[in-house]
Scaffold this active site. Structure first.
Site, PDB file in Angstrom:
ATOM      1  N   LYS A   1      -3.736  12.117  -1.418  1.00  0.00           N
ATOM      2  CA  LYS A   1      -2.716  12.587  -0.475  1.00  0.00           C
ATOM      3  C   LYS A   1      -1.630  13.328  -1.257  1.00  0.00           C
ATOM      4  O   LYS A   1      -1.858  14.421  -1.763  1.00  0.00           O
ATOM      5  CB  LYS A   1      -2.177  11.395   0.322  1.00  0.00           C
ATOM      6  CG  LYS A   1      -3.241  10.716   1.203  1.00  0.00           C
ATOM      7  CD  LYS A   1      -2.670   9.502   1.914  1.00  0.00           C
ATOM      8  CE  LYS A   1      -3.751   8.732   2.671  1.00  0.00           C
ATOM      9  NZ  LYS A   1      -4.142   9.389   3.926  1.00  0.00           N
TER      10      LYS A   1
ATOM     11  N   ASP B   1       0.865  -1.183   0.000  1.00  0.00           N
ATOM     12  CA  ASP B   1       0.000   0.000   0.000  1.00  0.00           C
ATOM     13  C   ASP B   1       0.902   1.234   0.000  1.00  0.00           C
ATOM     14  O   ASP B   1       1.650   1.478   0.952  1.00  0.00           O
ATOM     15  CB  ASP B   1      -0.908  -0.010   1.235  1.00  0.00           C
ATOM     16  CG  ASP B   1      -1.908   1.161   1.223  1.00  0.00           C
ATOM     17  OD1 ASP B   1      -1.660   2.156   0.512  1.00  0.00           O
ATOM     18  OD2 ASP B   1      -2.914   1.082   1.943  1.00  0.00           O
TER      19      ASP B   1
END
Lengths: 408, 408
Positions: free
Chosen positions: B221, B195
């Site tokens: 993000k 991830d």
């Protein structure tokens, strides 16, 4: 006699006509594909600009709370609930229809342990078949059983965990009998899961009245939520505390911001949420749904029947080469009308060139969607007139409209 | 001595400084939470307005082809590939990180039949734990095994189908050793799934160099794709033709517009697509990714280390009550810095009131994200100065900053 003035008179008398100018209509275009992508409500651009240029740009991370981004799936779900005859706490807007269908089918198998068959109709919307196929491929011993919709009730037995069907056939627009099939499923101890993508927003849907267990649907067709709008899912109240989300992400956690190591489901429909949703996509859908607050849903059924009846009458009068593929009874027909023609691809290309947008489905199906909220009787008359011209002059035989080897 | 002029000089010499003005910076705000939601690239509003007011409003359904909406997941995936050291045909932008993780974990179990354990670290990002837990709950006989990341390599045996880890610890910012753990997984016959949510766009990532099998990551993000931006998934080339998408929707079909009754996977990474994606959400991410085309990725590592080193030095000099919770070695530390304080919640509230946005994670963690693309050295200096003031004056003890019973 049906002529343009009589259609204009019907528009003037139409209690839903006031919604038409709330959508952006491109000039010189009759759009009969709201069953695939709804038109843009005029209020959307300003809402999105505020979200991007103010809520994201200035509010930044704080907007998850301050601008209400976090609450959108349930708040928007409650608005959809009214359109599908559900309680406000039974619906969440989230993910895509396909992902939601996977979640609910998987959850259904866990609600009916020991039953290892998912029953559906071979003419169900293909992606619904693919999703069910993917699930049974993942779960050892499970089977996807296909039976024509007319044989579904007779095919129910103690092996069936869940019956999954589209409320409306995407090709023919036939409305399946949700109350009767749901009752039959329950009588056999199975669950009933309905895909409302081709009905919600065009046909009255009564999930609670039918006792339906589970449902999914799409935000970008008759709900006008924009391309790729969030989909939604419905779980009947009494199932909610028993259901285990198979894709159990943090948005469905009881305390998403506690960052606990162990999963614990949120109460109610929120547990079916999964990962972070797009407030941009949600805001477009939310804005579109605001238009529905004022819509008398009973009028949808009346106008849908009238628009599609009018189109069928005109096409059958003027285009003898087109064969009706939809039910003739308006009560059994949803909000699109399909005709067959062996050169259907070319006909639709030629019609598009003439300023009428419908769609084509292999091998020979022409589909025309009539969205009661923004399509009027004059639109239907003009579209039928242009179609008749295309057919009469055989303009569709021109090389430019010929079907390519591979259509995408 | 470190003072504001020396920081200004460093900004002037920074080869990445030219990207800072391409983002919208709200006045009087220092934003250190790009690790949760990236700032808005100034080019986004115009792109979205064109998409809504022209492509949707006028183009309508035609825009799926004419405006390139349909191709967005793979086209955008190819742009992300460069940031994570993958080949362009190994990445697709789609769905949420949680859904993508479910898809790849499920696919991994099918690539390693007979192995029934998913191995991860109990400090993995909580939603990653929840998703894995949901999958093993669905698959009879499967187990989720938790081992500290330092013991992962030693815990590998012939029962492990897949090791799944976050590349960067979301709390401490510790970077896990992707090449070594991937090698250890392969030596035991297991797959490695990473991830990248807290690393891509801030830390150089070399998926291909590490031989990683599978990966997921987040678009909102450090990639700055906007709130709830589409996530992405990576499947190494040689796995692609063997993998079966567990959520097998029509976007992953070999012939999505043939509407065939049987599922047949598309070639390559496209088979991991599922349902209809939002071009709105995709367009914001796409616009943000265009900025990266000019970024020398090696500079990210240099600047990230320098920004975080500077912040740690200033905070440890001026705020003795804060205890560093991140690795001291910049090579082992990603792009955020965490400090512990027993009144952490109130400290962060007071700091936000002073115009510096970081975040708080229970029970005592203050997190500060330094996005190399738009945060400068003066930002770091000013943020540390305001934090020192909050700590020195103990402003955080005021009632208004006290932690409520339940934080959301």
């Amino acid at each position: 006699v049906i002529d343009r003035p009589t259609c204009l008179a019907r528009d003037l008398a139409d209690p839903l006509a006031r919604f038409r100018p709330l959508f952006h209509h491109p000039p010189d275009l009759i759009y009969l594909e709201g069953n695939s992508l709804g038109m843009m409500p005029k209020a959307v651009p300003a809402r999105l600009d505020a979200l991007v240029s103010r809520e994201w740009a200035d509010g930044l991370i704080r907007s998850w709370n301050d601008a209400g981004w976090w609450d959108m799936p349930l708040r928007i779900g409650a608005k959809i609930a009214r359109l599908i005859g559900a309680h406000p706490d039974e619906v969440a807007a989230t993910d895509s229809t396909s992902v939601n269908l996977f979640k609910l089918l998987a959850a259904a198998t866990q609600l009916r342990p020991g039953r290892r068959v998912i029953l559906t109709d071979p003419d169900n919307f293909p992606t619904d078949l693919y999703i069910a196929d993917g699930l049974v491929n993942l779960l050892p011993g499970y089977e996807l059983r296909l039976r024509p919709v007319t044989e579904i009730a007779a095919s129910l037995d103690e092996t069936i965990a869940v019956v999954t069907l589209s409320h409306v056939d995407y090709k023919t627009a036939a409305i399946h009998d949700m109350p009767a099939i749901t009752r039959a499923a329950h009588a056999a101890g199975a669950l009933a899961l309905w895909d409302l993508s081709h009905s919600a927003g065009a046909v009255s849907v009564g999930l609670a009245a039918a006792g339906a267990d589970l449902a999914v649907g799409c935000g970008y067709k008759y709900l006008n939520g924009g391309p790729g709008a969030p989909a939604y899912l419905y779980v009947r109240r009494d199932h909610q505390e028993k259901i285990r989300a198979p894709i159990s992400g943090w948005w469905g956690h009881a305390e998403p911001f506690a960052f606990l190591p162990r999963y614990a489901p949120a109460p109610g429909i929120a547990r079916m949420l999964c990962g972070t949703q797009s407030p941009l996509a949600m805001a477009a859908l939310d804005t579109a749904l605001d238009l529905w607050a004022d819509v008398d849903l009973a009028l949808l059924d009346v106008k849908r029947a009238a628009l599609t009846d009018l189109f069928i009458t005109l096409v059958e009068r003027d285009c003898p080469d087109l064969r009706l593929a939809s039910p003739r009874d308006p009560a059994a027909r949803a909000s699109h009308v399909s005709f067959r023609h062996e050169d259907g691809y070319a006909v639709m290309q030629a019609l598009r060139a003439a300023g009428v947008i419908g769609d084509f489905r292999s091998p020979d199906l022409l589909r025309f969607g009539f969205t009661p909220l923004y399509i009027g009787y004059v639109d239907v008359f003009d579209a039928a007139t242009r179609l008749a011209l295309v057919m009469r002059e055989e303009g569709y035989r021109r090389a430019e409209f010929r079907r390519p080897a591979r259509v995408t």
